[in-house]
Write an enzyme that holds these catalytic residues in place. Structure first.
Site, PDB file in Angstrom:
ATOM      1  N   LYS A   1       0.843  -1.198   0.000  1.00 47.35           N
ATOM      2  CA  LYS A   1       0.000   0.000   0.000  1.00 47.35           C
ATOM      3  C   LYS A   1       0.880   1.250   0.000  1.00 47.35           C
ATOM      4  CE  LYS A   1      -4.001  -1.791   2.562  1.00 47.35           C
ATOM      5  NZ  LYS A   1      -5.006  -1.603   1.510  1.00 47.35           N
TER       6      LYS A   1
ATOM      7  N   ARG B   1     -10.339 -11.553   2.025  1.00 41.65           N
ATOM      8  CA  ARG B   1     -11.152 -12.664   1.507  1.00 41.65           C
ATOM      9  C   ARG B   1     -10.398 -13.984   1.601  1.00 41.65           C
ATOM     10  NH1 ARG B   1     -11.648  -9.494  -4.097  1.00 41.65           N
ATOM     11  NH2 ARG B   1     -11.284  -7.789  -2.621  1.00 41.65           N
TER      12      ARG B   1
HETATM   13  N1  BES Z   1      -8.196  -3.667   4.340  1.00 38.50           N
HETATM   14  C1  BES Z   1      -8.370  -3.285   2.973  1.00 38.50           C
HETATM   15  C2  BES Z   1      -9.688  -2.543   2.734  1.00 38.50           C
HETATM   16  C3  BES Z   1      -9.800  -1.200   3.414  1.00 38.50           C
HETATM   17  C4  BES Z   1      -9.452  -0.052   2.723  1.00 38.50           C
HETATM   18  C5  BES Z   1     -10.296  -1.106   4.688  1.00 38.50           C
HETATM   19  C6  BES Z   1      -9.573   1.171   3.345  1.00 38.50           C
HETATM   20  C7  BES Z   1     -10.423   0.133   5.295  1.00 38.50           C
HETATM   21  C8  BES Z   1     -10.074   1.270   4.625  1.00 38.50           C
HETATM   22  C9  BES Z   1      -8.357  -4.526   2.080  1.00 38.50           C
HETATM   23  O1  BES Z   1      -7.570  -5.565   2.522  1.00 38.50           O
HETATM   24  C10 BES Z   1      -7.828  -4.085   0.763  1.00 38.50           C
HETATM   25  O2  BES Z   1      -6.700  -3.712   0.715  1.00 38.50           O
HETATM   26  N2  BES Z   1      -8.674  -4.133  -0.241  1.00 38.50           N
HETATM   27  C11 BES Z   1      -8.300  -3.717  -1.550  1.00 38.50           C
HETATM   28  C12 BES Z   1      -8.833  -4.742  -2.514  1.00 38.50           C
HETATM   29  C13 BES Z   1      -8.290  -4.589  -3.900  1.00 38.50           C
HETATM   30  C14 BES Z   1      -6.807  -4.944  -3.928  1.00 38.50           C
HETATM   31  C15 BES Z   1      -9.055  -5.506  -4.831  1.00 38.50           C
HETATM   32  C16 BES Z   1      -8.910  -2.347  -1.813  1.00 38.50           C
HETATM   33  O3  BES Z   1     -10.018  -2.100  -1.352  1.00 38.50           O
HETATM   34  O4  BES Z   1      -8.248  -1.547  -2.442  1.00 38.50           O
HETATM   35 MN    MN Z   2      -5.564  -5.391   1.937  1.00 33.36          MN
END
Ligand code: BES
Ligand code: MN
Ligand code: ZN
Length: 438
Positions: free
Chosen positions: A221, A295
């Site tokens: 990230k 997931r």
């Molecule tokens: N934990 C994140 C989702 C999230 C984002 C929670 C912001 C709280 C605030 C999750 O694991 C994630 O990174 N999801 C990705 C999925 C994508 C790679 C398909 C996302 O939402 O960008």
């Molecule tokens: Mn994630």
């Protein structure tokens, strides 16, 4: 309002100010305003008179729970790591005025509200705890504390256990392990069984995403705001909080709570984009993005919990940024493979103000998960990101009534008010309370 000398009360706080019937939503606003004003007075004790209030579709018990929840949420503080603490809220106790006729209802509602406060505080504390402290093993230690609450007289109604990484590997949880392996902190699958209901009655299952820190893994990230990924275990925190409230309130129901606890880190052992893993269900997954880890840990938890033959499975997860784009922070995204279950959860959200919004889980979205090399990919592209995440999970729930709450927007706040909200503890407790009542 200052009262005449000699009065048994020091002050009188009047809120609402109309004698018409108000909606549940307006009553909640009034309760929140009253709670914040009450906190502001610095009073140590308060007595609430609610008998005269009229709220559309809310009986006395519901009104008491609403008011007391508002007070609980208002007085919460988290300052374990501050050297100088702000003065504690003066408020020590809140009583509810009742006549003989309303006494039984009032007592029960007050007991439920204080059980709920403990659940909310537990969830918020877990969420706010820093990620160097709150790792998977810490979550297990905290879950073990629930055993205390489960000792009822001579009966011992709560059992807490955990699967370690060796056991999970043996069980074929390749998806969970692919996330967990990248971290020095060992992952845990935490299981809490509460037997408050009839012998042999199918339990309700709650499953929580417990990523104690989400760096994204090799699909790292960006830096700004990454600290907020300590909140990526808020799904777990909320199912633990709800479980605590359910046990404290001694709700007559059987419950099994599973927390998939792991840390998502980049390392030499972390999974790569392109890796293919096999899940406990036997289905294979191509990991195209290691940041879609929620997931991966949840699918194995959802498969595992089916061994308890639950009447329903509800998973709670900070699963996607896409749900924040869709709904903001006002509602949790609700997905379900069963309309009755969806209605129950929506109703519980409506009654408590901890609202959810029903999102589609149509087959049309499933094809976005197609992989050239495995049974499915772990991402479904840019469009409808929260829906495709739910579609992924649906493949593991199979025929069991199952619902998924995406709480990435509702479980915590960023900015100046940064912190865990405790949501959706209120929704979950009300859902189970209503089920237990029959
Ligand atoms: N934990 C994140 C989702 C999230 C984002 C929670 C912001 C709280 C605030 C999750 O694991 C994630 O990174 N999801 C990705 C999925 C994508 C790679 C398909 C996302 O939402 O960008
Ligand atoms: Mn994630
Ligand atoms: Zn995550």
């Amino acid at each position: 309002m200052q009262l005449p000398a000699g009065s048994a009360l020091d002050r009188l706080l009047v809120t609402g100010g109309c004698d018409a019937t108000v909606s549940v939503a307006d009553f909640r606003k009034i309760a929140t305003a009253a709670a914040s004003a009450l906190k502001g007075t610095g009073a140590r004790t308060a007595l609430c008179a609610l008998a005269g209030t009229r709220v559309e579709g809310a009986d006395l018990a519901a009104r008491i729970r609403t008011l007391l929840s508002a007070v609980s949420l208002a007085v919460y503080r988290y300052d374990s790591y501050k050297s100088t603490k702000e003065p504690a809220a003066a408020l020590r106790s809140v009583a509810v005025l009742t006549d003989k006729r309303g006494e039984k209802t009032t007592r029960a509602a007050v007991r439920e509200a204080s059980a709920l406060k403990q659940g909310f505080d537990f969830a918020r504390d877990l969420g706010n705890e820093p990620p160097n402290v709150c790792h998977p093993t810490y979550l297990l230690q905290q879950a073990r504390m629930l055993k205390q609450a489960g000792k009822m007289g001579r009966a011992d109604k709560v059992k807490v256990s955990a699967l370690d990484e060796k056991k999970m590997t043996e069980l074929g949880m390749g998806a969970f392990m692919s996330v967990s392996r990248g971290s020095e902190q060992p992952g845990r699958m935490i299981i809490i069984e509460y037997k408050g209901g009839k012998r042999g009655e199918a339990p309700v299952a709650l499953v929580g995403k417990g990523i104690t820190f989400d760096t994204g893994g090799i699909s790292l990230k960006p830096g700004p705001g990454m600290d907020e990924m300590k909140f990526d275990m808020c799904g777990a925190a909320s199912v633990l909080g709800a479980t605590r409230a359910i046990i404290e309130a001694k709700l007559p129901i059987n419950l099994v709570t599973v927390v998939a606890a792991a840390e998502n880190m980049p390392s030499g052992r972390a999974s790569r984009p392109g890796d293919i893993v096999s899940t406990m269900s036997g289905q294979t997954v191509e990991i195209l993005n290691t940041d879609a880890e929620g997931r991966l840990v949840l699918c194995d938890a959802i498969t595992y919990v089916q061994k308890y033959k639950p009447s329903a499975i509800v998973d709670v997860a900070t699963l996607t940024g896409a749900i924040i784009i869709a709904l903001g922070s006002h509602a949790s995204g609700l997905y379900a493979n069963d309309d009755d279950l969806a209605e129950e959860l929506l109703g519980a959200g409506q009654r408590t103000g901890d609202r959810a919004w029903h999102m589609p889980l149509w087959d049309d979205y499933q094809k976005q998960l197609k992989s050239n090399f495995a049974d499915m990919a772990n991402i479904g592209g840019r469009e409808a990101g929260s829906v495709t995440a739910a579609c992924f999970l649906a493949r593991f729930a199979k025929e069991v009534p199952w619902a998924h709450l995406d709480v990435a927007g509702s479980a915590f706040q960023g900015g100046a008010a940064k912190g865990a909200t405790g949501r959706p503890v209120g929704l979950l407790f009300e859902f189970v309370r209503a089920r237990a009542q029959g």
